[in-house]
Design an enzyme around this catalytic site. Structure first.
Site, PDB file in Angstrom:
ATOM      1  N   SER A  14     -86.913  41.804   3.992  1.00 28.04           N
ATOM      2  CA  SER A  14     -86.230  40.550   4.295  1.00 28.04           C
ATOM      3  C   SER A  14     -84.980  40.425   3.430  1.00 28.04           C
ATOM      4  CB  SER A  14     -87.171  39.366   4.037  1.00 28.04           C
ATOM      5  OG  SER A  14     -87.588  39.354   2.682  1.00 28.04           O
ATOM      6  N   LEU A  20     -75.966  35.876   7.726  1.00 34.20           N
ATOM      7  CA  LEU A  20     -74.545  36.164   7.533  1.00 34.20           C
ATOM      8  C   LEU A  20     -74.004  37.032   8.666  1.00 34.20           C
ATOM      9  CD1 LEU A  20     -74.169  36.866   3.706  1.00 34.20           C
ATOM     10  CD2 LEU A  20     -72.884  35.188   5.050  1.00 34.20           C
ATOM     11  N   GLU A 141     -81.009  34.364  16.147  1.00 31.84           N
ATOM     12  CA  GLU A 141     -81.519  35.163  15.027  1.00 31.84           C
ATOM     13  C   GLU A 141     -83.024  34.957  14.911  1.00 31.84           C
ATOM     14  OE1 GLU A 141     -81.446  35.055  10.126  1.00 31.84           O
ATOM     15  OE2 GLU A 141     -79.985  33.871  11.258  1.00 31.84           O
ATOM     16  N   THR A 192     -85.533  53.064   8.380  1.00 26.32           N
ATOM     17  CA  THR A 192     -84.857  52.567   9.581  1.00 26.32           C
ATOM     18  C   THR A 192     -85.488  53.155  10.841  1.00 26.32           C
ATOM     19  OG1 THR A 192     -82.748  52.149   8.495  1.00 26.32           O
ATOM     20  CG2 THR A 192     -82.675  52.623  10.848  1.00 26.32           C
ATOM     21  N   CYS A 382     -76.058  12.881  -4.618  1.00 33.10           N
ATOM     22  CA  CYS A 382     -77.385  12.357  -4.318  1.00 33.10           C
ATOM     23  C   CYS A 382     -78.105  11.943  -5.613  1.00 33.10           C
ATOM     24  CB  CYS A 382     -78.194  13.380  -3.518  1.00 33.10           C
ATOM     25  SG  CYS A 382     -79.646  12.669  -2.699  1.00 33.10           S
ATOM     26  N   GLN A 386     -77.642   8.849  -8.672  1.00 37.95           N
ATOM     27  CA  GLN A 386     -78.703   8.006  -9.206  1.00 37.95           C
ATOM     28  C   GLN A 386     -78.860   8.178 -10.717  1.00 37.95           C
ATOM     29  OE1 GLN A 386     -82.078   8.965  -6.740  1.00 37.95           O
ATOM     30  NE2 GLN A 386     -80.974   8.439  -4.852  1.00 37.95           N
ATOM     31  N   HIS A 508     -74.368  14.195   0.942  1.00 37.37           N
ATOM     32  CA  HIS A 508     -74.305  15.633   0.611  1.00 37.37           C
ATOM     33  C   HIS A 508     -73.040  16.235   1.236  1.00 37.37           C
ATOM     34  CE1 HIS A 508     -78.244  16.357  -1.284  1.00 37.37           C
ATOM     35  NE2 HIS A 508     -78.616  15.304  -0.569  1.00 37.37           N
ATOM     36  N   GLU A 510     -71.392  18.763   0.464  1.00 37.51           N
ATOM     37  CA  GLU A 510     -71.351  20.235   0.469  1.00 37.51           C
ATOM     38  C   GLU A 510     -71.646  20.810   1.848  1.00 37.51           C
ATOM     39  OE1 GLU A 510     -75.618  19.231  -0.981  1.00 37.51           O
ATOM     40  OE2 GLU A 510     -73.602  18.359  -1.022  1.00 37.51           O
TER      41      GLU A 510
END
Length: 554
Positions: A14, A20, A141, A192, A382, A386, A508, A510
Site C-alpha cells: 500500500s 496522486l 481508484e 509486479t 478550528c 478555541q 478549515h 486548508e
C-alpha cells in the site's frame, strides 16, 4: 462520445501513490480539454473516515456538501477542477449499509441477498452516479492492494463493469512496486509479476502498468515485465520517486507519454496538452528566492498524513511567494515538557491546527501565549481558534479558570462551548457541523485584506464554538471578532488588534488551497512570517555593524 472509465488499482504494497497518480491523470486529461470526475472506493468497513483515528487513517478531508472523505480526495481537488461530492468516496461499510437498508425496506422482494449480484451491483451503481452527459472520463481508484480479501467485491464489480459498458470504454491501470535490493544490487520484477497474475486470475487484464521505483528501470526489466504480464512494452510506465515535490508527478507521467497512451487507448477526442503554468510552478518549487520556518504545533504530529492538507497549503503559500516553507513539526506535549522558549525559539510563524480531546491542550496554549507575547505571526485553525480564546481569557482577560466544555464540562468560565444543535446528538459519525458555510468579514481586518472580499465560504468540521457571552469582554481587551455567520450568532474569525498578524478561524481553509492558487489566509500568514524573518535579519545585521564599528574605550 460515450463516457469513458479508468480504473486504478494497486499491488505489492500500500501507499504507492494511487491517489496522486489518479489525481495526476485527471489533471492531464483536464489539460487536454476533457471533463473529468474522480472517485475512490475504500475497502474498510467503516461507513466513512469521520470516526477513525488520525493515527490510523490520516486526516479526514471534508467536502462542500459535508461529506467526510478519504485524504486522497484532497489530491483530486488540489490537482483538478473536477467537482467532488459524497458520491466520490464509498467504503465497504457504506455499500453494505445501503444494501441492508434496501433489504429492510423490502426492495429485493424477499430474495436472498448476496455479494454477487447485490453488493457488486451497488458498487457499479456508485460508479454510474458519476457517468453523466457532462462528463467525458470517470477515474475510479480502488483502495488497498490486489489480494486483500476486503477488496474483492470492488475488483469483481469493476471486472463486470467493462462487460456492462463495453471494453472499449474502460481502461485498467495497475500501480505496482519494483523493489531494489541493495545486497543483490538489482531491481526485482517478480512482485509486479505476481501482482498482475493475481489481478488476471480474477478476470482483469491491466492495460497500463505504472511501476514505482527508486532507480531508473532498465530496458531489460521493462521487457521482462511486459512479457510476463501481457502488457505492451510502451504501456509499462516508470514512475521514480520524486526529489523535490509531489507536484513533479504529472510532468513525469507526461515524459513517459501516459496521457497520449490513455487518449489513444480510449479513443478520446482531446486537444494538445496545456501545462506551462505547472512547469512554472515547479520552477518556483525548485528555485525559491526566500526561506521561512513555520512551527505546526499539533496533537497528531507523528503521523504526517494527519495534517496533510495543512502542510500542502503551507507549500502552496510558499510557491506563491517564491519561498521554501520549512515546517517544524512540534508535538504539543513537547511544548508542555520543554517550554515554549526552548522549543519555538527562532521560529518565524506558529500554526495550531485542529484536533479533538484534551491531550496536548496545555502545550498548544503555551505555544499561543508565546506567539502573542513575542509578536510571532500566529494562525489558528478550528481547535487553534478555541485554544487561542482559552489562552487569551486566562492570561489577558483574567479568567484564570476559563476553558472549553469539551475539556471541562463544569468550568466556571466556558469561553468555548458546545454548538446548540449538538446537545441532543448521541451518535458520533457524521453529526458535527460539516461542510461549506458562509462567513461575513469585518472591513479592514487581516481576513478581509487577505480574501479581498467581505463574504466568503469555507468548510467546517467541529462541535464547539466561541461562547458569545464573552464577546464584549474580549473586545475590550483587544481580541476582535472579525468574521461571523451571516446571522452574527457564530464566531468564525478572531484577530488581535495589537499584533502584526494573529488570526484564528473556526473553519478549515486548508481544504480549499491549490498549488496554483494558494489559499489567501495561508498566503497572508506566510507573508507575515517572511516579513518577521526579514525584519530580524535586518536587526541582526545592524547589530553586527554596530558591534564591528564600536570604539573600544582606552
Amino acid at each position: 462520445m460515450p463516457c469513458k472509465h479508468i480504473f486504478v488499482t494497486g499491488g505489492v504494497v500500500s501507499s504507492l501513490g494511487k491517489g496522486l497518480t489518479s489525481a495526476s491523470i485527471g489533471m492531464l486529461l483536464e489539460r487536454r480539454g476533457l471533463r473529468v470526475r474522480l472517485q475512490k472506493f475504500d475497502p474498510y468497513i467503516n461507513v466513512d473516515p469521520g470516526t477513525m483515528s488520525p493515527y490510523q487513517h490520516g486526516e479526514v478531508y471534508v467536502l462542500d456538501d459535508g461529506a467526510e472523505t478519504d485524504l486522497d480526495l484532497g489530491h483530486y481537488e488540489r490537482f483538478t477542477n473536477a467537482p467532488l461530492s459524497r458520491d466520490c468516496n464509498y467504503t465497504t461499510g457504506r455499500i453494505y449499509l445501503s444494501v441492508i437498508e434496501k433489504e429492510r425496506r423490502g426492495d429485493y422482494l424477499g430474495r436472498t441477498i448476496q455479494v454477487i449480484p447485490h453488493i457488486t451491483d451497488e458498487i457499479k451503481g456508485a460508479v454510474r452516479k458519476l457517468r453523466t452527459d457532462d462528463v467525458d472520463v470517470v477515474i475510479t481508484e480502488i483502495g488497498g492492494t490486489v489480494g486483500d480479501i476486503e477488496g474483492m467485491p470492488f475488483l469483481e464489480a469493476i471486472r463486470q463493469f467493462s462487460l456492462d459498458v463495453g471494453k472499449q470504454n474502460c481502461l485498467y491501470i495497475h500501480l505496482t512496486l519494483i523493489p531494489y535490493l541493495k545486497a543483490a544490487r538489482e531491481a526485482k520484477t517478480k512482485p509486479t509479476q505476481h501482482s498482475v497474475s493475481e489481478l488476471r486470475a480474477i478476470g482483469i487484464q491491466p492495460d497500463i502498468l505504472i511501476c514505482r521505483t527508486e532507480r531508473e528501470m532498465s530496458k531489460e526489466d521493462a521487457e521482462k515485465i511486459a512479457q510476463f504480464t501481457n502488457v505492451e512494452l510502451r504501456a509499462v510506465i516508470e514512475e521514480r520517486d520524486k526529489e523535490f515535490s509531489i507536484y513533479e508527478v504529472p510532468l513525469s507521467l507526461v515524459s513517459n507519454k501516459l496521457d497520449e497512451l490513455i487518449v489513444e487507448k480510449l479513443g478520446l477526442r482531446a486537444r494538445s496538452l496545456e501545462i506551462d503554468d505547472w512547469r512554472q510552478l515547479l520552477h518556483r518549487v525548485m528555485h525559491p528566492e526566500h526561506e521561512v520556518t513555520i512551527a505546526v504545533v499539533g496533537k497528531y504530529i507523528k503521523h504526517h498524513d494527519a495534517y496533510k492538507s495543512i502542510y500542502e497549503a503551507l507549500d502552496h503559500a510558499g510557491i506563491a511567494l517564491s519561498s521554501r516553507v520549512l515546517v517544524r513539526k512540534v508535538e504539543a506535549e513537547e511544548v508542555e515538557r520543554e517550554g515554549a522558549e526552548r522549543v519555538l525559539g527562532g521560529i518565524d510563524g506558529i500554526l495550531v491546527p485542529g484536533g479533538f480531546g484534551d491531550r496536548g491542550i496545555a502545550g498548544k496554549i503555551e505555544a499561543i501565549r508565546f506567539a502573542r507575547e513575542r509578536q510571532v505571526p500566529y494562525f489558528g485553525i478550528c481547535l487553534g481558534l478555541q485554544t487561542a480564546v482559552i489562552e487569551f481569557a486566562r492570561n489577558v482577560v483574567g479568567l484564570e479558570d476559563a476553558n472549553s466544555t469539551e475539556m471541562d464540562g463544569n468550568c466556571p468560565h466556558p469561553v468555548v462551548c458546545l454548538l446548540d444543535e449538538q446537545f441532543a446528538i448521541t451518535h458520533k459519525g457524521g453529526t458535527m457541523r460539516l461542510g461549506s458555510y458562509p462567513c461575513l468579514l469585518t472591513e479592514g481586518s487581516h481576513a478581509h485584506r487577505a480574501y479581498g472580499s467581505l463574504e466568503v465560504k469555507e468548510r467546517h468540521r467541529h462541535r464547539y464554538e466561541f461562547n458569545n457571552q464573552y464577546r464584549q469582554q474580549f473586545a475590550a481587551h483587544g481580541m476582535k471578532v472579525t468574521g461571523t455567520s451571516p446571522d452574527g450568532k457564530l464566531v468564525e474569525v478572531i484577530e488581535l488588534t495589537n499584533h502584526p498578524w494573529f488570526l484564528a478561524v473556526q473553519c478549515h481553509p486548508e481544504f480549499k488551497s491549490k498549488p496554483i492558487q494558494a489559499h489567501p489566509l495561508f498566503r497572508g500568514f506566510v507573508q507575515a512570517a517572511l516579513t518577521r524573518r526579514e525584519g530580524k535579519k535586518k536587526e541582526n545585521e545592524a547589530a553586527r555593524v554596530r558591534s564591528a564599528t564600536a570604539v573600544t574605550p582606552a
